[in-house]
Design a protein around this motif. Structure first.
Motif, short mmCIF file in Angstrom:
data_model
loop_
_atom_site.label_atom_id
_atom_site.label_comp_id
_atom_site.label_asym_id
_atom_site.label_seq_id
_atom_site.Cartn_x
_atom_site.Cartn_y
_atom_site.Cartn_z
N LEU A 112 0.84 -1.20 0.00
CA LEU A 112 0.00 0.00 0.00
C LEU A 112 0.88 1.26 0.00
CD1 LEU A 112 -2.88 1.17 0.22
CD2 LEU A 112 -2.62 1.05 2.72
N PHE A 113 1.94 1.26 0.80
CA PHE A 113 2.82 2.43 0.85
C PHE A 113 3.53 2.65 -0.47
CE2 PHE A 113 7.18 3.98 1.33
CZ PHE A 113 6.90 5.29 1.68
N PHE A 114 4.18 1.61 -0.98
CA PHE A 114 4.97 1.79 -2.20
C PHE A 114 4.09 2.20 -3.38
CE2 PHE A 114 8.29 -1.20 -0.31
CZ PHE A 114 9.23 -0.19 -0.15
N THR A 115 2.95 1.58 -3.53
CA THR A 115 2.08 1.94 -4.65
C THR A 115 1.54 3.35 -4.51
OG1 THR A 115 0.22 0.81 -3.55
CG2 THR A 115 1.43 -0.44 -5.21
N GLY A 116 1.22 3.75 -3.28
CA GLY A 116 0.74 5.11 -3.05
C GLY A 116 1.82 6.14 -3.33
N ALA A 117 3.04 5.86 -2.86
CA ALA A 117 4.16 6.78 -3.08
C ALA A 117 4.49 6.90 -4.57
CB ALA A 117 5.38 6.29 -2.30
N MET A 118 4.52 5.78 -5.26
CA MET A 118 4.83 5.80 -6.69
C MET A 118 3.75 6.54 -7.48
SD MET A 118 6.78 2.19 -7.56
CE MET A 118 5.76 1.06 -6.59
N GLU A 119 2.51 6.43 -7.04
CA GLU A 119 1.43 7.13 -7.73
C GLU A 119 1.58 8.64 -7.59
OE1 GLU A 119 -1.98 8.09 -9.85
OE2 GLU A 119 -0.70 6.31 -9.83
N HIS A 120 1.96 9.11 -6.41
CA HIS A 120 2.18 10.56 -6.23
C HIS A 120 3.31 11.04 -7.13
CE1 HIS A 120 -0.69 11.64 -3.21
NE2 HIS A 120 -0.27 10.74 -2.34
N ALA A 121 4.38 10.26 -7.23
CA ALA A 121 5.49 10.64 -8.11
C ALA A 121 5.06 10.65 -9.57
CB ALA A 121 6.66 9.69 -7.89
N ARG A 122 4.27 9.65 -9.95
CA ARG A 122 3.82 9.56 -11.34
C ARG A 122 2.98 10.77 -11.74
NH1 ARG A 122 -0.33 8.84 -14.17
NH2 ARG A 122 -1.67 8.68 -12.33
N LYS A 123 2.15 11.25 -10.81
CA LYS A 123 1.30 12.41 -11.10
C LYS A 123 2.13 13.64 -11.47
CE LYS A 123 -2.53 11.10 -8.04
NZ LYS A 123 -3.21 11.43 -6.75
N HIS A 124 3.34 13.71 -10.92
CA HIS A 124 4.21 14.86 -11.19
C HIS A 124 5.32 14.52 -12.19
CE1 HIS A 124 2.32 17.30 -8.09
NE2 HIS A 124 2.39 16.28 -7.26
N ASP A 125 5.18 13.37 -12.84
CA ASP A 125 6.16 12.92 -13.84
C ASP A 125 7.57 12.89 -13.25
OD1 ASP A 125 6.85 11.98 -16.35
OD2 ASP A 125 7.31 13.98 -17.13
N LEU A 126 7.67 12.37 -12.02
CA LEU A 126 8.95 12.26 -11.32
C LEU A 126 9.29 10.80 -11.07
CD1 LEU A 126 8.95 14.97 -8.49
CD2 LEU A 126 10.54 14.82 -10.40
N GLN A 127 10.58 10.52 -11.09
CA GLN A 127 11.06 9.20 -10.70
C GLN A 127 11.24 9.18 -9.18
OE1 GLN A 127 11.31 5.77 -11.47
NE2 GLN A 127 12.38 6.47 -13.30
N ILE A 128 10.73 8.14 -8.53
CA ILE A 128 10.95 7.98 -7.09
C ILE A 128 11.67 6.66 -6.86
CG2 ILE A 128 8.68 6.92 -6.67
CD1 ILE A 128 8.70 8.36 -3.93
N VAL A 129 12.72 6.72 -6.02
CA VAL A 129 13.50 5.52 -5.70
C VAL A 129 13.55 5.38 -4.18
CG1 VAL A 129 14.84 5.64 -7.81
CG2 VAL A 129 15.69 6.81 -5.81
N PHE A 130 13.56 4.16 -3.70
CA PHE A 130 13.40 3.89 -2.27
C PHE A 130 14.69 3.35 -1.68
CE2 PHE A 130 9.29 3.63 -4.31
CZ PHE A 130 8.51 4.45 -3.50
N GLU A 131 15.11 3.95 -0.56
CA GLU A 131 16.41 3.64 0.02
C GLU A 131 16.37 2.42 0.92
OE1 GLU A 131 19.89 5.60 2.84
OE2 GLU A 131 18.26 6.87 2.10
N THR A 132 17.41 1.60 0.78
CA THR A 132 17.60 0.47 1.69
C THR A 132 18.19 1.02 2.99
OG1 THR A 132 19.82 0.02 0.81
CG2 THR A 132 17.97 -1.08 -0.25
N HIS A 133 17.49 0.78 4.11
CA HIS A 133 17.85 1.49 5.34
C HIS A 133 17.32 0.74 6.55
CE1 HIS A 133 18.45 4.90 8.07
NE2 HIS A 133 19.00 5.58 7.08
N ARG A 134 18.08 0.76 7.63
CA ARG A 134 17.60 0.21 8.90
C ARG A 134 16.34 0.95 9.34
NH1 ARG A 134 22.12 1.64 12.75
NH2 ARG A 134 22.33 3.31 11.22
N SER A 135 15.47 0.26 10.05
CA SER A 135 14.20 0.75 10.59
C SER A 135 13.15 0.99 9.52
CB SER A 135 14.38 2.03 11.43
OG SER A 135 14.52 3.19 10.62
N ARG A 136 13.49 0.75 8.27
CA ARG A 136 12.56 0.96 7.16
C ARG A 136 12.15 -0.37 6.52
NH1 ARG A 136 10.55 6.20 7.34
NH2 ARG A 136 12.18 7.58 8.15
N ILE A 137 11.31 -0.30 5.51
CA ILE A 137 10.81 -1.52 4.88
C ILE A 137 11.95 -2.35 4.30
CG2 ILE A 137 9.27 -2.45 3.13
CD1 ILE A 137 7.69 0.19 3.28
#
Length: 282
Positions: A112-137
């Motif tokens: 749900l988070f990733f798809t929602g985040a990617m949709e917001h980026a798509r609306k603005h024609d932006l690439q979004i990339v997700f960081e590998t990080h402790r305490s995160r997904i």
């Protein structure tokens, strides 16, 4: 393919123009950081970026801080993505790198988070990339692999220094998993971790040579995958930072190294490393 380095704003305490001057003088392509929240400060950032001919990578941090609030909802994290994107738009980001989500979430919640985040980026024609990080997904290599299989469209900012801590070993032992996720890696955070911490005192110290070589082995796997996809530019942000990452002396709390010097050393090291890698592939 060529390599471009970006200066991180994490740990920088001066004004933004000074950051731009430092980046330009040391040959960095641009700046990576969270966009200011006020319109006046964003205008100042934009003017500085244009004045010094620098590009910008936007940073998104969800959940309130670099270590997220334990009980914020998935929707609150998605809302943070939307706000960060809107703040960054006038700075014309090359792409957005997102420190997002929570390690304790279920499969349903992370999708749900990733798809929602990617949709917001798509609306603005932006690439979004997700960081590998402790305490995160994306807090382990195996979880990350599962997520890339569930969401083949996802793109990553790879920072394996966090995995060294979580797994309590260098990632040289996990190259099969690294190769599986490599086609999804869009951007690299160039910090060297070790089996007991996310940041060595200095990556040039001989006692941490094995750790440096291990990270470089992984980065070459990423560069191989990027070249296979036809990418003409690979980006890396040297990201040695403060807040418990930088080693200090007991009692005085004096830092054992200068952050900007560490990040400049890392950039120069990786320019040389990348040149050698490129020649090796010819």
């Amino acid at each position: 393919m060529k390599i471009e380095h970006f200066k991180t704003m994490w740990g920088f305490e001066g004004d933004f123009e000074t950051a731009c001057i430092q980046a330009q003088e040391k040959g960095f392509k641009g700046i990576e950081g969270q966009a200011p929240k006020t319109k006046e400060e964003r205008a100042y950032w934009k003017a500085c970026l244009e004045k010094y001919g620098l590009d910008y990578i936007g940073e998104i941090v969800t959940g309130g801080d670099y270590v997220p609030s334990r009980h914020q909802s998935v929707q609150a994290h998605i809302d943070d993505v939307q706000s960060a994107i809107e703040n960054a738009l006038e700075l014309n980001p090359r792409f957005m790198s997102c420190l997002g989500g929570l390690d304790a979430w279920s499969d349903e919640e992370f999708i749900l988070f990733f798809t929602g985040a990617m949709e917001h980026a798509r609306k603005h024609d932006l690439q979004i990339v997700f960081e590998t990080h402790r305490s995160r997904i994306l807090f382990t290599p195996w979880r990350t692999r599962e997520i890339t299989e569930a969401l083949p469209q996802i793109k990553l900012t790879l920072d394996i220094s966090h995995w060294c801590v979580v797994c309590e070993r260098l990632m040289s032992t996990e190259l099969e998993t690294i190769r599986a996720i490599a086609p999804h890696v869009y951007h690299i955070h160039g910090r060297v971790g070790y089996d007991q911490g996310p940041q060595v005192p200095h990556p040039g110290a001989p006692e941490y040579k094995e750790a440096l070589l291990s990270h470089q082995e992984v980065w070459e796997i990423i560069w191989d995958a990027q070249q296979t996809k036809g990418m003409e530019i690979t980006t890396m942000t040297p990201e040695f930072g403060p807040d418990g990452y930088l080693h200090t002396l007991p009692f005085t709390n004096a830092p054992v190294a200068d952050l900007w010097e560490l990040n400049c050393w890392m950039a120069e090291c990786e320019k040389e490393h990348f040149n050698g890698y490129t020649k090796k592939r010819v």
